[in-house]
Design an enzyme around this catalytic site. Structure first.
Site, PDB file in Angstrom:
ATOM      1  N   ASP A  30      -0.108  12.132 -20.405  1.00 38.24           N
ATOM      2  CA  ASP A  30      -1.297  12.477 -19.880  1.00 38.24           C
ATOM      3  C   ASP A  30      -1.114  12.643 -18.030  1.00 38.24           C
ATOM      4  OD1 ASP A  30      -4.650  12.469 -20.744  1.00 38.24           O
ATOM      5  OD2 ASP A  30      -3.964  12.461 -18.550  1.00 38.24           O
ATOM      6  N   GLY A  91     -17.051  13.127 -24.243  1.00 36.43           N
ATOM      7  CA  GLY A  91     -16.416  13.157 -23.024  1.00 36.43           C
ATOM      8  C   GLY A  91     -14.933  13.919 -23.312  1.00 36.43           C
ATOM      9  N   HIS A  98      -7.011  16.409 -29.316  1.00 39.69           N
ATOM     10  CA  HIS A  98      -5.780  15.556 -28.746  1.00 39.69           C
ATOM     11  C   HIS A  98      -6.172  13.826 -29.068  1.00 39.69           C
ATOM     12  CE1 HIS A  98      -8.656  16.890 -25.731  1.00 39.69           C
ATOM     13  NE2 HIS A  98      -8.499  15.491 -25.312  1.00 39.69           N
ATOM     14  N   HIS A 100      -5.518  10.361 -27.732  1.00 36.52           N
ATOM     15  CA  HIS A 100      -5.136   9.786 -26.578  1.00 36.52           C
ATOM     16  C   HIS A 100      -4.445   8.230 -27.324  1.00 36.52           C
ATOM     17  CE1 HIS A 100      -7.499  11.557 -23.023  1.00 36.52           C
ATOM     18  NE2 HIS A 100      -8.289  11.816 -24.232  1.00 36.52           N
TER      19      HIS A 100
HETATM   20  P1  AMP Z   1     -10.489  14.659 -22.871  1.00 32.30           P
HETATM   21  O1  AMP Z   1     -11.354  14.189 -21.715  1.00 32.30           O
HETATM   22  O2  AMP Z   1     -10.480  13.685 -23.979  1.00 32.30           O
HETATM   23  O3  AMP Z   1     -10.522  16.097 -23.198  1.00 32.30           O
HETATM   24  O4  AMP Z   1      -8.786  14.464 -22.566  1.00 32.30           O
HETATM   25  C1  AMP Z   1      -8.217  15.462 -21.656  1.00 32.30           C
HETATM   26  C2  AMP Z   1      -6.883  14.870 -21.079  1.00 32.30           C
HETATM   27  O5  AMP Z   1      -6.026  15.878 -20.957  1.00 32.30           O
HETATM   28  C3  AMP Z   1      -7.337  14.206 -19.946  1.00 32.30           C
HETATM   29  O6  AMP Z   1      -7.016  12.770 -19.942  1.00 32.30           O
HETATM   30  C4  AMP Z   1      -6.431  15.048 -18.848  1.00 32.30           C
HETATM   31  O7  AMP Z   1      -6.017  14.134 -17.819  1.00 32.30           O
HETATM   32  C5  AMP Z   1      -5.445  15.600 -19.748  1.00 32.30           C
HETATM   33  N1  AMP Z   1      -4.628  16.778 -19.350  1.00 32.30           N
HETATM   34  C6  AMP Z   1      -5.223  17.727 -18.731  1.00 32.30           C
HETATM   35  N2  AMP Z   1      -4.503  18.717 -18.206  1.00 32.30           N
HETATM   36  C7  AMP Z   1      -3.253  18.235 -18.581  1.00 32.30           C
HETATM   37  C8  AMP Z   1      -1.853  18.502 -18.606  1.00 32.30           C
HETATM   38  N3  AMP Z   1      -1.759  20.010 -17.922  1.00 32.30           N
HETATM   39  N4  AMP Z   1      -0.787  17.898 -18.791  1.00 32.30           N
HETATM   40  C9  AMP Z   1      -1.131  16.494 -19.270  1.00 32.30           C
HETATM   41  N5  AMP Z   1      -2.267  16.209 -19.501  1.00 32.30           N
HETATM   42  C10 AMP Z   1      -3.548  17.097 -19.000  1.00 32.30           C
END
Ligand code: AMP
Length: 112
Positions: A30, A91, A98, A100
């Site tokens: 992330d 959120g 995805h 986490h």
């Molecule tokens: P969510 O809020 O559950 O949709 O999580 C989205 C996650 O994607 C967040 O933790 C972001 O930091 C991560 N994220 C967004 N863009 C990127 C990227 N280009 N590379 C890696 N992680 C990303």
């Protein structure tokens, strides 16, 4: 899918620190880590939210991949948290499912 940041990571158009890749799933760090260890596992097929998931095998694969990568990185025994946010109340900010995986520190409950 066009305009999907995670599809662009899968295609290689956007760089990411890839931890694992096979024909079905991709794991990468992330970019905005919320714990000393924080990576995401995504399906290579675009699925927008957990509400759109119908394939049990891919959902299971995300979980198994996350634990395998946590083992590889060496924090599985200490533990970790797996989270999938869904839509606005959950959120979710990226509309490509995805999982986490957060580790390397003590997690608290309930989550915010
Ligand atoms: P969510 O809020 O559950 O949709 O999580 C989205 C996650 O994607 C967040 O933790 C972001 O930091 C991560 N994220 C967004 N863009 C990127 C990227 N280009 N590379 C890696 N992680 C990303």
């Amino acid at each position: 899918m066009e305009n999907c940041i995670f599809c662009s990571i899968i295609s290689g158009d956007i760089p990411a620190e890839i931890l694992y890749s096979d024909e079905k799933v991709l794991a990468f760090r992330d970019v905005d880590a919320q714990a000393p260890e924080h990576f995401l596992v995504i399906p290579k097929e675009h699925i927008a939210t957990a509400n759109d998931a119908t394939d049990e095998s891919i959902m299971g694969r995300l979980m198994i991949t996350a634990s395998n990568v946590a083992k590889e990185l060496g924090f599985a025994e200490q533990g970790y948290r797996l989270v999938m946010n869904c839509n606005s109340d959950g959120g979710q900010t990226v509309s490509h499912i995805h999982l986490h995986c957060l580790g390397g520190r003590q997690m608290t409950w309930p989550p915010g």
